[in-house]
Design an enzyme around this catalytic site. Structure first.
Site, PDB file in Angstrom:
ATOM      1  N   LYS A  66     -13.996 -42.052  65.501  1.00 30.07           N
ATOM      2  CA  LYS A  66     -14.805 -43.255  65.262  1.00 30.07           C
ATOM      3  C   LYS A  66     -16.309 -42.965  65.230  1.00 30.07           C
ATOM      4  CE  LYS A  66     -11.634 -46.606  67.351  1.00 30.07           C
ATOM      5  NZ  LYS A  66     -11.495 -47.682  68.326  1.00 30.07           N
ATOM      6  N   THR A 154     -20.094 -42.967  85.925  1.00 28.59           N
ATOM      7  CA  THR A 154     -21.375 -42.303  85.691  1.00 28.59           C
ATOM      8  C   THR A 154     -22.394 -43.405  85.385  1.00 28.59           C
ATOM      9  OG1 THR A 154     -20.093 -40.531  84.674  1.00 28.59           O
ATOM     10  CG2 THR A 154     -22.489 -40.439  84.367  1.00 28.59           C
TER      11      THR A 154
HETATM   12  P1  NDP Z   1     -14.058 -42.947  76.352  1.00 32.43           P
HETATM   13  O1  NDP Z   1     -13.486 -41.601  76.631  1.00 32.43           O
HETATM   14  O2  NDP Z   1     -15.160 -43.092  75.364  1.00 32.43           O
HETATM   15  O3  NDP Z   1     -14.629 -43.579  77.736  1.00 32.43           O
HETATM   16  C1  NDP Z   1     -13.862 -43.515  78.893  1.00 32.43           C
HETATM   17  C2  NDP Z   1     -14.509 -44.358  80.002  1.00 32.43           C
HETATM   18  O4  NDP Z   1     -13.588 -44.434  81.082  1.00 32.43           O
HETATM   19  C3  NDP Z   1     -15.806 -43.782  80.564  1.00 32.43           C
HETATM   20  O5  NDP Z   1     -16.663 -44.848  80.879  1.00 32.43           O
HETATM   21  C4  NDP Z   1     -15.316 -43.066  81.839  1.00 32.43           C
HETATM   22  O6  NDP Z   1     -16.309 -42.956  82.847  1.00 32.43           O
HETATM   23  C5  NDP Z   1     -14.233 -44.005  82.281  1.00 32.43           C
HETATM   24  N1  NDP Z   1     -13.210 -43.397  83.143  1.00 32.43           N
HETATM   25  C6  NDP Z   1     -12.262 -42.486  82.773  1.00 32.43           C
HETATM   26  N2  NDP Z   1     -11.463 -42.216  83.828  1.00 32.43           N
HETATM   27  C7  NDP Z   1     -11.909 -42.963  84.872  1.00 32.43           C
HETATM   28  C8  NDP Z   1     -11.496 -43.127  86.233  1.00 32.43           C
HETATM   29  N3  NDP Z   1     -10.432 -42.450  86.729  1.00 32.43           N
HETATM   30  N4  NDP Z   1     -12.167 -43.980  87.030  1.00 32.43           N
HETATM   31  C9  NDP Z   1     -13.238 -44.668  86.539  1.00 32.43           C
HETATM   32  N5  NDP Z   1     -13.687 -44.556  85.259  1.00 32.43           N
HETATM   33  C10 NDP Z   1     -13.019 -43.719  84.439  1.00 32.43           C
HETATM   34  O7  NDP Z   1     -12.806 -43.873  75.982  1.00 32.43           O
HETATM   35  P2  NDP Z   1     -12.807 -45.175  75.041  1.00 32.43           P
HETATM   36  O8  NDP Z   1     -13.983 -45.978  75.430  1.00 32.43           O
HETATM   37  O9  NDP Z   1     -12.637 -44.774  73.625  1.00 32.43           O
HETATM   38  O10 NDP Z   1     -11.429 -45.914  75.454  1.00 32.43           O
HETATM   39  C11 NDP Z   1     -11.276 -46.584  76.703  1.00 32.43           C
HETATM   40  C12 NDP Z   1      -9.939 -47.351  76.726  1.00 32.43           C
HETATM   41  O11 NDP Z   1      -9.938 -48.446  75.809  1.00 32.43           O
HETATM   42  C13 NDP Z   1      -8.697 -46.519  76.391  1.00 32.43           C
HETATM   43  O12 NDP Z   1      -7.689 -46.828  77.340  1.00 32.43           O
HETATM   44  C14 NDP Z   1      -8.298 -47.007  75.011  1.00 32.43           C
HETATM   45  O13 NDP Z   1      -6.903 -46.878  74.805  1.00 32.43           O
HETATM   46  C15 NDP Z   1      -8.722 -48.466  75.085  1.00 32.43           C
HETATM   47  N6  NDP Z   1      -8.947 -49.082  73.749  1.00 32.43           N
HETATM   48  C16 NDP Z   1      -8.142 -50.141  73.362  1.00 32.43           C
HETATM   49  C17 NDP Z   1      -8.320 -50.762  72.124  1.00 32.43           C
HETATM   50  C18 NDP Z   1      -7.413 -51.907  71.717  1.00 32.43           C
HETATM   51  O14 NDP Z   1      -7.415 -52.291  70.537  1.00 32.43           O
HETATM   52  N7  NDP Z   1      -6.653 -52.502  72.620  1.00 32.43           N
HETATM   53  C19 NDP Z   1      -9.379 -50.321  71.200  1.00 32.43           C
HETATM   54  C20 NDP Z   1     -10.195 -49.230  71.706  1.00 32.43           C
HETATM   55  C21 NDP Z   1      -9.952 -48.643  72.945  1.00 32.43           C
HETATM   56  P3  NDP Z   1     -17.412 -41.760  82.829  1.00 32.43           P
HETATM   57  O15 NDP Z   1     -18.466 -42.194  81.855  1.00 32.43           O
HETATM   58  O16 NDP Z   1     -17.895 -41.710  84.226  1.00 32.43           O
HETATM   59  O17 NDP Z   1     -16.684 -40.523  82.412  1.00 32.43           O
END
Ligand code: NDP
Length: 270
Positions: A66, A154
């Site tokens: 994306k 973060t």
């Molecule tokens: P990214 O990898 O861009 O971001 C992940 C985020 O999750 C970061 O903010 C990260 O924090 C945080 N994170 C990961 N693990 C943990 C944890 N154990 N505890 C706390 N925070 C955590 O992912 P996306 O933003 O692309 O996707 C996020 C979710 O949204 C996914 O589950 C995806 O499937 C879902 N999604 C659903 C859609 C739908 O149509 N229903 C559309 C798009 C996404 P940090 O910055 O600290 O690493």
């Protein structure tokens, strides 16, 4: 011959998009062929060229492309520009390409139309500061909530997003430890559910009036939904409706017709 569309990603075999778009086409009497196309991780530009040359009319874009597609397209909607990511491409007849992002509107339609939530004046907590969180901020602020708080593991990333969207409405960044009040709506946009984890949300954030929404979708309760139910959330939902609504908005961009989404949500729930 049917117009061709596809979802591109890596991996892609699991995608529900072909099923969703074929259901939309059937329901709205449109003739389309929609496939899932695996693109090599280092091959997005070549992949776009090939699919356009093969006559595809449009694409959905999913993980991990994306942001790369956002960088490569010059002609984009304002919401895609703000989201920093493109999930929908239109291949125009003159050979040009247009990028949009329908994820945010998909979430808001699911919340407001399918779940009947009035977002105005609500205190909203958005968990996570990755691509999914960024994509929904502007559409959420458009409903004029009382406050949109972004909490992220973060903190710096949440602060960056708050600064980026500050001019559009009341938005602030917080670490999980800084959350002391409760919220009307908590949206989980972290990827923690993918590993069965729950972000470290203080229990003070949730009351018996809180609606909890996980962007991840699953046939069984996600870890976040389990946490919400344990803390007596008034209502919970996973992100299946968002998935279908963002697809419907892509379909509208390509076909000029907004399909009925509820029948497709019901179909996928079966
Ligand atoms: P990214 O990898 O861009 O971001 C992940 C985020 O999750 C970061 O903010 C990260 O924090 C945080 N994170 C990961 N693990 C943990 C944890 N154990 N505890 C706390 N925070 C955590 O992912 P996306 O933003 O692309 O996707 C996020 C979710 O949204 C996914 O589950 C995806 O499937 C879902 N999604 C659903 C859609 C739908 O149509 N229903 C559309 C798009 C996404 P940090 O910055 O600290 O690493």
């Amino acid at each position: 011959m049917s117009d061709k569309y596809a979802v591109i990603g890596n991996p892609i075999a699991h995608s529900k998009s072909p099923l969703i778009h074929h259901a939309f086409a059937k329901e709205s009497d449109q003739s389309i062929a929609y496939t899932a196309e695996l693109i090599p991780l280092d091959g997005i530009e070549a992949g776009l060229d090939t699919l356009q040359q093969k006559g595809f009319k449009g694409l959905n874009v999913t993980v991990p492309f994306k942001e790369q597609v956002w960088q490569s397209l010059t002609d984009k909607s304002e919401r895609a520009t703000l989201a920093g990511a493109v999930n929908t491409i239109v291949f125009n007849d003159d050979g040009s390409r247009y990028g949009d992002n329908t994820d945010g509107v998909g979430l808001c339609l699911d919340l407001t139309q399918n779940h009947g939530i009035d977002l105005a004046n609500k205190r909203i907590l958005l968990l996570g500061a990755g691509g999914a969180a960024r994509g929904v901020i502007q559409p959420l602020l458009a409903f004029q909530p009382a406050q949109l708080t972004i909490a992220n593991r973060t903190l710096r990333k949440a602060q960056t997003l708050a600064a980026l969207f500050n001019h559009l409405g009341p938005i602030r960044a917080a670490s999980f430890e800084q959350l002391t009040d409760n919220f009307d709506l908590i949206i989980n946009a972290t990827s923690a559910s993918l590993r069965g984890d729950v972000p470290p949300i203080p229990s003070a954030s949730i009351s018996s009036q809180t609606f909890c929404y996980d962007m991840m979708y699953s046939n069984t309760d996600t870890a976040f939904i389990q946490w919400a139910k344990k803390h007596q959330a008034v209502k919970t939902s996973d992100g299946l409706g968002m998935l279908v609504e963002q697809a419907a908005e892509s379909f509208r961009l390509w076909r000029g017709i907004k399909p009925n989404t509820q029948t497709v949500i019901d179909l996928l729930r079966q």
